[in-house]
Design a protein around this motif. Structure first.
Motif, mmCIF file in Angstrom:
data_model
loop_
_atom_site.group_PDB
_atom_site.id
_atom_site.type_symbol
_atom_site.label_atom_id
_atom_site.label_comp_id
_atom_site.label_asym_id
_atom_site.label_seq_id
_atom_site.Cartn_x
_atom_site.Cartn_y
_atom_site.Cartn_z
ATOM 1 N N ARG A 104 0.824 -1.205 0.000
ATOM 2 C CA ARG A 104 0.000 0.000 0.000
ATOM 3 C C ARG A 104 0.863 1.261 0.000
ATOM 4 O O ARG A 104 0.548 2.242 -0.688
ATOM 5 C CB ARG A 104 -0.919 0.003 1.218
ATOM 6 C CG ARG A 104 -1.956 -1.113 1.225
ATOM 7 C CD ARG A 104 -2.872 -0.983 2.438
ATOM 8 N NE ARG A 104 -3.772 -2.121 2.562
ATOM 9 C CZ ARG A 104 -4.732 -2.210 3.478
ATOM 10 N NH1 ARG A 104 -4.908 -1.214 4.352
ATOM 11 N NH2 ARG A 104 -5.506 -3.270 3.531
ATOM 12 N N ALA A 105 1.947 1.238 0.789
ATOM 13 C CA ALA A 105 2.821 2.412 0.852
ATOM 14 C C ALA A 105 3.451 2.701 -0.505
ATOM 15 O O ALA A 105 3.570 3.864 -0.921
ATOM 16 C CB ALA A 105 3.905 2.205 1.910
ATOM 17 N N GLY A 117 -0.084 7.551 -6.350
ATOM 18 C CA GLY A 117 -0.955 8.577 -5.785
ATOM 19 C C GLY A 117 -2.263 8.052 -5.241
ATOM 20 O O GLY A 117 -3.229 8.811 -5.102
ATOM 21 N N THR A 118 -2.328 6.759 -4.919
ATOM 22 C CA THR A 118 -3.535 6.191 -4.325
ATOM 23 C C THR A 118 -3.601 6.569 -2.842
ATOM 24 O O THR A 118 -2.716 7.236 -2.310
ATOM 25 C CB THR A 118 -3.549 4.661 -4.485
ATOM 26 O OG1 THR A 118 -2.331 4.120 -3.918
ATOM 27 C CG2 THR A 118 -3.601 4.280 -5.963
ATOM 28 N N SER A 119 -4.638 6.122 -2.168
ATOM 29 C CA SER A 119 -4.811 6.406 -0.731
ATOM 30 C C SER A 119 -5.144 5.115 -0.005
ATOM 31 O O SER A 119 -6.151 5.008 0.701
ATOM 32 C CB SER A 119 -5.916 7.446 -0.528
ATOM 33 O OG SER A 119 -5.621 8.653 -1.191
ATOM 34 N N GLN A 122 -6.200 6.159 7.256
ATOM 35 C CA GLN A 122 -5.888 6.734 8.567
ATOM 36 C C GLN A 122 -5.491 5.685 9.592
ATOM 37 O O GLN A 122 -4.895 6.005 10.610
ATOM 38 C CB GLN A 122 -7.109 7.512 9.082
ATOM 39 C CG GLN A 122 -7.512 8.683 8.200
ATOM 40 C CD GLN A 122 -6.407 9.713 8.086
ATOM 41 O OE1 GLN A 122 -5.756 10.061 9.071
ATOM 42 N NE2 GLN A 122 -6.180 10.185 6.866
ATOM 43 N N GLN A 123 -5.816 4.412 9.341
ATOM 44 C CA GLN A 123 -5.578 3.389 10.349
ATOM 45 C C GLN A 123 -4.097 3.115 10.587
ATOM 46 O O GLN A 123 -3.722 2.584 11.621
ATOM 47 C CB GLN A 123 -6.290 2.097 9.948
ATOM 48 C CG GLN A 123 -5.746 1.452 8.675
ATOM 49 C CD GLN A 123 -6.638 0.339 8.186
ATOM 50 O OE1 GLN A 123 -7.248 0.428 7.153
ATOM 51 N NE2 GLN A 123 -6.732 -0.737 8.951
ATOM 52 N N MET A 124 -3.255 3.494 9.635
ATOM 53 C CA MET A 124 -1.824 3.273 9.810
ATOM 54 C C MET A 124 -1.186 4.363 10.678
ATOM 55 O O MET A 124 -0.130 4.186 11.251
ATOM 56 C CB MET A 124 -1.119 3.237 8.453
ATOM 57 C CG MET A 124 -1.533 2.070 7.557
ATOM 58 S SD MET A 124 -1.015 0.464 8.198
ATOM 59 C CE MET A 124 -2.539 -0.109 8.948
ATOM 60 N N GLY A 125 -1.834 5.531 10.715
ATOM 61 C CA GLY A 125 -1.310 6.621 11.534
ATOM 62 C C GLY A 125 0.078 7.050 11.105
ATOM 63 O O GLY A 125 0.416 7.071 9.919
ATOM 64 N N TRP A 126 0.909 7.378 12.080
ATOM 65 C CA TRP A 126 2.263 7.880 11.805
ATOM 66 C C TRP A 126 3.241 6.768 11.484
ATOM 67 O O TRP A 126 4.381 7.025 11.098
ATOM 68 C CB TRP A 126 2.777 8.643 13.022
ATOM 69 C CG TRP A 126 2.785 7.812 14.278
ATOM 70 C CD1 TRP A 126 1.795 7.695 15.189
ATOM 71 C CD2 TRP A 126 3.845 6.953 14.729
ATOM 72 N NE1 TRP A 126 2.149 6.814 16.181
ATOM 73 C CE2 TRP A 126 3.410 6.354 15.927
ATOM 74 C CE3 TRP A 126 5.111 6.640 14.234
ATOM 75 C CZ2 TRP A 126 4.188 5.456 16.630
ATOM 76 C CZ3 TRP A 126 5.898 5.740 14.948
ATOM 77 C CH2 TRP A 126 5.439 5.156 16.132
ATOM 78 N N MET A 127 2.820 5.520 11.628
ATOM 79 C CA MET A 127 3.762 4.406 11.524
ATOM 80 C C MET A 127 4.236 4.178 10.094
ATOM 81 O O MET A 127 5.317 3.658 9.869
ATOM 82 C CB MET A 127 3.118 3.120 12.056
ATOM 83 C CG MET A 127 2.721 3.193 13.526
ATOM 84 S SD MET A 127 1.911 1.698 14.086
ATOM 85 C CE MET A 127 3.244 0.514 13.975
ATOM 86 N N ARG A 138 4.302 5.712 5.841
ATOM 87 C CA ARG A 138 4.115 6.816 4.916
ATOM 88 C C ARG A 138 4.259 6.291 3.490
ATOM 89 O O ARG A 138 4.851 5.245 3.260
ATOM 90 C CB ARG A 138 5.157 7.919 5.172
ATOM 91 C CG ARG A 138 5.038 8.585 6.543
ATOM 92 C CD ARG A 138 6.113 9.634 6.707
ATOM 93 N NE ARG A 138 6.014 10.284 8.000
ATOM 94 C CZ ARG A 138 6.857 11.218 8.421
ATOM 95 N NH1 ARG A 138 7.872 11.593 7.637
ATOM 96 N NH2 ARG A 138 6.691 11.767 9.613
ATOM 97 N N PRO A 139 3.742 7.026 2.518
ATOM 98 C CA PRO A 139 3.929 6.615 1.121
ATOM 99 C C PRO A 139 5.408 6.497 0.774
ATOM 100 O O PRO A 139 6.244 7.269 1.259
ATOM 101 C CB PRO A 139 3.246 7.739 0.329
ATOM 102 C CG PRO A 139 2.235 8.306 1.269
ATOM 103 C CD PRO A 139 2.872 8.207 2.642
ATOM 104 N N ILE A 140 5.726 5.530 -0.067
ATOM 105 C CA ILE A 140 7.106 5.287 -0.488
ATOM 106 C C ILE A 140 7.194 5.454 -1.996
ATOM 107 O O ILE A 140 6.437 4.818 -2.745
ATOM 108 C CB ILE A 140 7.557 3.866 -0.093
ATOM 109 C CG1 ILE A 140 7.527 3.687 1.426
ATOM 110 C CG2 ILE A 140 8.961 3.571 -0.637
ATOM 111 C CD1 ILE A 140 7.761 2.252 1.870
ATOM 112 N N ASP A 141 8.093 6.295 -2.450
ATOM 113 C CA ASP A 141 8.279 6.515 -3.890
ATOM 114 C C ASP A 141 9.752 6.345 -4.240
ATOM 115 O O ASP A 141 10.515 7.309 -4.235
ATOM 116 C CB ASP A 141 7.797 7.911 -4.287
ATOM 117 C CG ASP A 141 7.915 8.152 -5.794
ATOM 118 O OD1 ASP A 141 8.264 7.197 -6.523
ATOM 119 O OD2 ASP A 141 7.666 9.291 -6.231
#
Length: 382
Positions: free
Chosen positions: A279-280, A287-289, A293-298, A300-303
């Motif tokens: 997912r990340a 650019g998906t989502s 919100q369930q992942m919180g700060w743990m 982030r998107p990876i590019d």
């Protein structure tokens, strides 16, 4: 290291392999030939001759002989036992089998699934008599791959040979990363502690940066090759200047401790780590989502391809460099042990289809092999 300022030796993309090196690469390599047999006897003969001229083995249905398995099983087995797929597509789709696909379509899909290098050739589009299913097959393939036309069997044979020579050059001179430089290496030797490589560098900026890294004795320099990613220190660099635009480089790199645990969480907030990573990557690349919100700060998107966006690189450079950076990120993050396939399609109005599959590491030694993970979406800015 600032990825935004990557130095890429773009002129090294034109490196060609010597004839004896091509034959060494081709020796023992199997090339599957796919087409409607009755429609293209002369083309198939020309392609067989081209494959054998470089020293490879042509795998053709008419050579499979009598076997106690179905014809469908026989030719798909031929695909799986090969490393390269050559598809010649004309105006006819062919007879559909029980699964709904023609034999040539099924062979192409099997080649994709098994990560074969693809060489796709198309003829007969201009007459207006192409089967609708055949046109759909070709257009679908062009979302990810570039196809080539041919005019007659002799022309097709030349094109196949040239493509095999290009594949040989790619694999004999793989792209590598050392610090913020990316270039093609002629040879890589890795004993687990020391990495030695030779390269013909044609960029003065890349050469100067390698000299700077050597003289600074900096540690923690990122190194990546198609199957390895780890921090190194440059312990040696010797250069032979062969022209005003070329340097023969010999580098010795010492692998450094990565200081990170080999253990990784199996789940994050109840979702498998492999799925979270997928997912990340999707959010970062496409650019998906999917993280939500369930992942919180743990997480982030990876590019992994962010450093390449906006550079306008030629496809001959972009594709192998993009695969290298993608594999480097997954291996460094301990999200993959290897990248099984990576296909970056041609640009259509600034967008490219990207499809990749990788094998995650095992969390525990006694668990079954993990299932491959895949992503498929559209990237922009490349």
């Amino acid at each position: 290291m600032d990825d935004a300022s990557l130095l890429i030796d773009q002129r090294s993309a034109s490196l060609a392999a010597a004839g004896e090196d091509v034959r060494a690469w081709a020796s023992g390599r199997r090339v599957f030939v796919s087409s409607l047999i009755t429609d293209m006897p002369d083309e198939r003969a020309a392609v067989r001759a081209a494959i054998e001229s470089v020293g490879a083995t042509a795998v053709m249905f008419e050579d499979l002989g009598a076997q106690d398995i179905s014809a469908e099983q026989a030719y798909l087995s031929g695909v799986r036992s090969s490393e390269v797929y050559v598809g010649m597509w004309g105006s006819r789709y062919g007879v559909r089998m029980p699964d709904g696909y023609s034999a040539t379509h099924a062979e192409f899909l099997e080649a994709e699934r098994n990560g074969l290098r693809l060489c796709l050739f198309v003829n007969g589009e201009t007459g207006g008599e192409m089967d609708g299913a055949q046109r759909d097959l070709i257009q679908g393939a062009r979302n990810l791959y570039t196809t080539s036309p041919w005019t007659d069997p002799e022309d097709l044979g030349r094109r196949v040979r040239r493509r095999l020579e290009e594949l040989a050059a790619e694999e004999l001179a793989p792209w590598v990363r050392v610090g913020r430089t990316l270039f093609r290496a002629r040879e890589i030797t890795n004993d687990g502690r020391t990495i030695s490589l030779t390269a013909a560098v044609r960029s003065d900026a890349v050469h100067a940066e390698l000299v700077r890294l050597r003289d600074s004795r900096a540690g923690g320099v990122p190194f990546a090759s198609p199957h390895t990613a780890l921090p190194v220190q440059i312990s040696g660099l010797s250069t032979t200047t062969v022209s005003t635009i070329g340097h023969e480089e010999r580098l010795t790199l010492v692998a450094q401790d990565q200081r990170s645990s080999n253990l990784r969480a199996s789940t994050i907030n109840g979702i498998s780590a492999d799925e979270v990573g997928r997912r990340a990557l999707s959010d970062g690349l496409f650019g998906t989502s999917l993280l939500g919100q369930q992942m919180g700060w743990m997480t982030r998107p990876i590019d992994p391809l962010a450093p390449l966006r906006g550079l306008g690189l030629d496809d001959s450079v972009l594709r192998p460099v993009a695969r290298l950076l993608f594999a480097e990120r997954l291996i460094t993050d301990q999200a993959a042990t290897r990248v099984d396939s990576f296909a970056l399609g041609p640009s259509h109005q600034g967008a490219r289809r990207l499809r990749a599959t990788w094998t995650p590491p095992q969390v525990y030694a006694n668990e079954p092999d993990p299932a491959p993970v895949s992503i498929d979406g559209t990237v922009t800015g490349l």
